[in-house]
Design a protein around this motif. Structure first.
Motif, PDB file in Angstrom:
ATOM      1  N   TYR A 203       0.865  -1.185   0.000  1.00  0.00           N
ATOM      2  CA  TYR A 203       0.000   0.000   0.000  1.00  0.00           C
ATOM      3  C   TYR A 203       0.893   1.223   0.000  1.00  0.00           C
ATOM      4  N   VAL A 204       0.611   2.176  -0.892  1.00  0.00           N
ATOM      5  CA  VAL A 204       1.369   3.425  -0.956  1.00  0.00           C
ATOM      6  C   VAL A 204       0.410   4.586  -0.741  1.00  0.00           C
ATOM      7  N   GLY A 205       0.658   5.379   0.290  1.00  0.00           N
ATOM      8  CA  GLY A 205      -0.204   6.519   0.582  1.00  0.00           C
ATOM      9  C   GLY A 205      -0.209   6.818   2.066  1.00  0.00           C
ATOM     10  N   THR A 206      -0.970   7.835   2.439  1.00  0.00           N
ATOM     11  CA  THR A 206      -1.078   8.198   3.851  1.00  0.00           C
ATOM     12  C   THR A 206      -1.798   7.093   4.613  1.00  0.00           C
ATOM     13  N   VAL A 207      -1.231   6.708   5.733  1.00  0.00           N
ATOM     14  CA  VAL A 207      -1.842   5.700   6.594  1.00  0.00           C
ATOM     15  C   VAL A 207      -2.707   6.449   7.606  1.00  0.00           C
ATOM     16  N   ALA A 208      -4.018   6.425   7.361  1.00  0.00           N
ATOM     17  CA  ALA A 208      -4.922   7.269   8.145  1.00  0.00           C
ATOM     18  C   ALA A 208      -6.236   6.550   8.402  1.00  0.00           C
ATOM     19  N   GLU A 209      -7.232   7.309   8.796  1.00  0.00           N
ATOM     20  CA  GLU A 209      -8.518   6.773   9.249  1.00  0.00           C
ATOM     21  C   GLU A 209      -9.231   5.905   8.223  1.00  0.00           C
ATOM     22  N   ALA A 262       7.331  -5.235  -4.539  1.00  0.00           N
ATOM     23  CA  ALA A 262       5.927  -5.627  -4.391  1.00  0.00           C
ATOM     24  C   ALA A 262       5.562  -6.729  -5.374  1.00  0.00           C
ATOM     25  N   ASP A 263       4.695  -7.629  -4.939  1.00  0.00           N
ATOM     26  CA  ASP A 263       4.117  -8.629  -5.836  1.00  0.00           C
ATOM     27  C   ASP A 263       2.746  -8.188  -6.324  1.00  0.00           C
ATOM     28  N   ALA A 264       2.101  -7.323  -5.547  1.00  0.00           N
ATOM     29  CA  ALA A 264       0.797  -6.766  -5.919  1.00  0.00           C
ATOM     30  C   ALA A 264       0.578  -5.516  -5.071  1.00  0.00           C
ATOM     31  N   PHE A 265      -0.393  -4.713  -5.481  1.00  0.00           N
ATOM     32  CA  PHE A 265      -0.709  -3.481  -4.761  1.00  0.00           C
ATOM     33  C   PHE A 265      -2.142  -3.541  -4.252  1.00  0.00           C
ATOM     34  N   ILE A 266      -2.364  -2.853  -3.137  1.00  0.00           N
ATOM     35  CA  ILE A 266      -3.669  -2.925  -2.497  1.00  0.00           C
ATOM     36  C   ILE A 266      -4.133  -1.537  -2.078  1.00  0.00           C
ATOM     37  N   MET A 267      -5.440  -1.317  -2.178  1.00  0.00           N
ATOM     38  CA  MET A 267      -6.062  -0.101  -1.653  1.00  0.00           C
ATOM     39  C   MET A 267      -7.147  -0.554  -0.675  1.00  0.00           C
ATOM     40  N   PRO A 268      -6.760  -0.838   0.581  1.00  0.00           N
ATOM     41  CA  PRO A 268      -7.664  -1.469   1.548  1.00  0.00           C
ATOM     42  C   PRO A 268      -8.461  -0.453   2.364  1.00  0.00           C
ATOM     43  N   PHE A 269      -9.338   0.277   1.694  1.00  0.00           N
ATOM     44  CA  PHE A 269     -10.058   1.357   2.356  1.00  0.00           C
ATOM     45  C   PHE A 269     -11.385   0.882   2.938  1.00  0.00           C
ATOM     46  N   LYS A 282      -3.303   7.000  -6.527  1.00  0.00           N
ATOM     47  CA  LYS A 282      -2.444   5.824  -6.347  1.00  0.00           C
ATOM     48  C   LYS A 282      -2.739   4.728  -7.359  1.00  0.00           C
ATOM     49  N   ILE A 283      -3.998   4.586  -7.804  1.00  0.00           N
ATOM     50  CA  ILE A 283      -4.292   3.505  -8.751  1.00  0.00           C
ATOM     51  C   ILE A 283      -3.651   3.780 -10.108  1.00  0.00           C
ATOM     52  N   TYR A 284      -3.661   5.039 -10.550  1.00  0.00           N
ATOM     53  CA  TYR A 284      -2.972   5.373 -11.802  1.00  0.00           C
ATOM     54  C   TYR A 284      -1.500   4.974 -11.693  1.00  0.00           C
ATOM     55  N   GLU A 285      -0.887   5.271 -10.550  1.00  0.00           N
ATOM     56  CA  GLU A 285       0.525   4.957 -10.375  1.00  0.00           C
ATOM     57  C   GLU A 285       0.740   3.458 -10.178  1.00  0.00           C
ATOM     58  N   TYR A 286      -0.151   2.809  -9.452  1.00  0.00           N
ATOM     59  CA  TYR A 286      -0.071   1.351  -9.334  1.00  0.00           C
ATOM     60  C   TYR A 286      -0.067   0.690 -10.716  1.00  0.00           C
ATOM     61  N   SER A 288       0.990   1.646 -13.507  1.00  0.00           N
ATOM     62  CA  SER A 288       2.231   1.783 -14.275  1.00  0.00           C
ATOM     63  C   SER A 288       3.245   0.692 -13.934  1.00  0.00           C
ATOM     64  N   PHE A 289       3.089   0.041 -12.786  1.00  0.00           N
ATOM     65  CA  PHE A 289       4.035  -1.000 -12.372  1.00  0.00           C
ATOM     66  C   PHE A 289       3.706  -2.368 -12.973  1.00  0.00           C
ATOM     67  N   LEU A 290       2.538  -2.473 -13.616  1.00  0.00           N
ATOM     68  CA  LEU A 290       2.134  -3.709 -14.291  1.00  0.00           C
ATOM     69  C   LEU A 290       2.151  -4.921 -13.357  1.00  0.00           C
ATOM     70  N   LYS A 291       1.538  -4.730 -12.209  1.00  0.00           N
ATOM     71  CA  LYS A 291       1.373  -5.803 -11.239  1.00  0.00           C
ATOM     72  C   LYS A 291      -0.091  -5.806 -10.778  1.00  0.00           C
ATOM     73  N   PRO A 292      -0.565  -6.927 -10.212  1.00  0.00           N
ATOM     74  CA  PRO A 292      -1.967  -6.983  -9.784  1.00  0.00           C
ATOM     75  C   PRO A 292      -2.319  -5.877  -8.790  1.00  0.00           C
ATOM     76  N   ILE A 293      -3.545  -5.384  -8.917  1.00  0.00           N
ATOM     77  CA  ILE A 293      -4.051  -4.318  -8.042  1.00  0.00           C
ATOM     78  C   ILE A 293      -5.374  -4.783  -7.446  1.00  0.00           C
ATOM     79  N   ILE A 294      -5.464  -4.749  -6.125  1.00  0.00           N
ATOM     80  CA  ILE A 294      -6.683  -5.161  -5.435  1.00  0.00           C
ATOM     81  C   ILE A 294      -7.203  -3.974  -4.645  1.00  0.00           C
ATOM     82  N   CYS A 295      -8.456  -3.594  -4.866  1.00  0.00           N
ATOM     83  CA  CYS A 295      -8.987  -2.442  -4.137  1.00  0.00           C
ATOM     84  C   CYS A 295     -10.475  -2.564  -3.860  1.00  0.00           C
ATOM     85  N   ILE A 296     -10.919  -1.793  -2.890  1.00  0.00           N
ATOM     86  CA  ILE A 296     -12.318  -1.776  -2.492  1.00  0.00           C
ATOM     87  C   ILE A 296     -13.176  -1.310  -3.670  1.00  0.00           C
TER      88      ILE A 296
END
Length: 366
Positions: A203-209, A262-269, A282-286, A288-296
């Motif tokens: 996960y790349v981004g601010t770790v917040a609420e 990373a093997d994959a990227f996640i947006m666990p919101f 972050k998803i646009y940037e994810y 570009s890495f051409l790896k799996p993306i899992i998000c809410i």
């Protein structure tokens, strides 16, 4: 143009930073950033070289939101910084919070532009004084000749919330990716991973609420071959788990280097009204890495289909993660389509939409 930015330049790079960089190619622009006194900014974004304009820090004093005397002292400190130059044609404002730093009459006779990047009233800190902050955003809406929103969902929320006060139709300008970032990724080894005992979800981004830690812990307990790595500044307490790792923030230009692990990227919101309004940078940037993306799953994340895997609950995310090897192959097969998608969603494209809208307003003012 005065560009009033509610986050500091040295904070994690996001929409206001990218738009400022692009606008500085078209306008003589002074950047005003809010600096929280006593707060350590760990990210060091190098300030861009611009041919014209200045960089000015507005001071945010501790407890100014609670104590009226400190609030007025804050205003006095910042007054000359902003009002010392009063010949701006445009005032770009990234958040209603900025109205706390400027005099009531400062915006008179100027073209005010509100870039609404988040559902301001849905932040937990704002909810504590909801009516006060709603009044602040209402004032900004009334004064604005041009309103941008970062998502279609957010545009609809603004229209519904302020239908009695809005005088211009908000324009949805989605987030995007930097062309320089794409080039950096393409010349790196970010797309290469080796076989590992643990699958590294990053996960790349601010770790917040907005992070759904409860779900993340359940995933880690049920899938012992998964670890989760958090990259970014931390605003809340992170629960302890041997396979939940926080590495803190890194400079934006180093993300491709970090993404190589990373093997994959996640947006666990958590799926709430704040998150529903987000069109994630972050998803646009994810992508570009051409790896799996899992998000809410939200209406905004659905816009990235078929290049992302969406989940609505624990059962769905577990199923996705069990098929991570298949997803890795699929994303490589989609490489050409993903690169084409990103080429059409750069900040250069977005600034063209913005400058056209500003030119239209300028012509109407004549």
């Amino acid at each position: 143009m005065a560009y009033l930015m509610h986050v500091h330049w040295n904070w994690i790079k996001q929409r206001p930073h990218f738009i400022f960089e692009q606008l500085s190619n078209f306008y003589d622009i002074d950047l005003y950033c809010v600096k929280r006194l006593g707060f350590r900014y760990r990210i060091q974004n190098k300030f861009p070289v611009i041919s014209h304009g200045n960089y000015i820090e507005l001071v945010k004093l501790p407890y100014s939101a609670r104590l009226l005397c400190i609030h007025w002292l804050e205003r006095i400190i910042n007054y000359n910084k902003l009002c010392g130059k009063n010949d701006y044609q445009y005032i770009w404002i990234t958040s209603p919070i900025m109205l706390n730093f400027i005099p009531e009459d400062y915006l008179e006779g100027k073209i005010v532009i509100y870039d609404c990047m988040d559902d301001y009233l849905e932040f937990n800190a704002i909810k504590k004084k909801i009516e006060e902050h709603k009044n602040l955003e209402r004032k900004l809406i009334i004064k604005s000749k041009l309103i941008f929103t970062s998502s279609a969902y957010l545009k609809q929320k603004i229209l519904e919330r302020y239908k009695e006060y809005i005088t211009c139709d908000p324009i949805c300008v989605y987030n995007a990716i930097s062309e320089d970032f794409i080039k950096h990724v393409n010349t790196s080894t970010a797309g290469l991973t080796s076989k590992k005992t643990l699958i590294n979800l990053m996960y790349v981004g601010t770790v917040a609420e907005w992070i759904d830690f409860a779900l993340m812990l359940r995933v880690l307990d049920k899938l012992p071959n998964i670890k989760i790595t958090l990259i970014g500044p931390i605003e809340i307490k992170i629960p302890k788990h041997p396979r939940l790792i926080s590495q803190g923030p890194v400079e934006h230009h180093r993300l491709p280097e970090v993404a190589a692990n990373a093997d994959a990227f996640i947006m666990p919101f958590v799926r709430n009204e704040l998150v529903m309004s987000v069109n994630p940078v972050k998803i646009y940037e994810y992508l570009s890495f051409l790896k799996p993306i899992i998000c809410i799953r939200t209406k905004e994340t659905e816009r990235f289909l078929p290049y992302v895997s969406l989940y609505s609950d624990e059962t769905e995310i577990i199923k996705i993660l069990k098929d991570i090897d298949k997803l890795s192959i699929a994303i490589q097969n989609q490489a050409k389509e993903i690169k084409k998608f990103l080429a059409g969603n750069t900040w250069t494209n977005r600034i063209s939409e913005i400058t056209r809208a500003i030119s239209s307003i300028k012509n109407l003012e004549r």
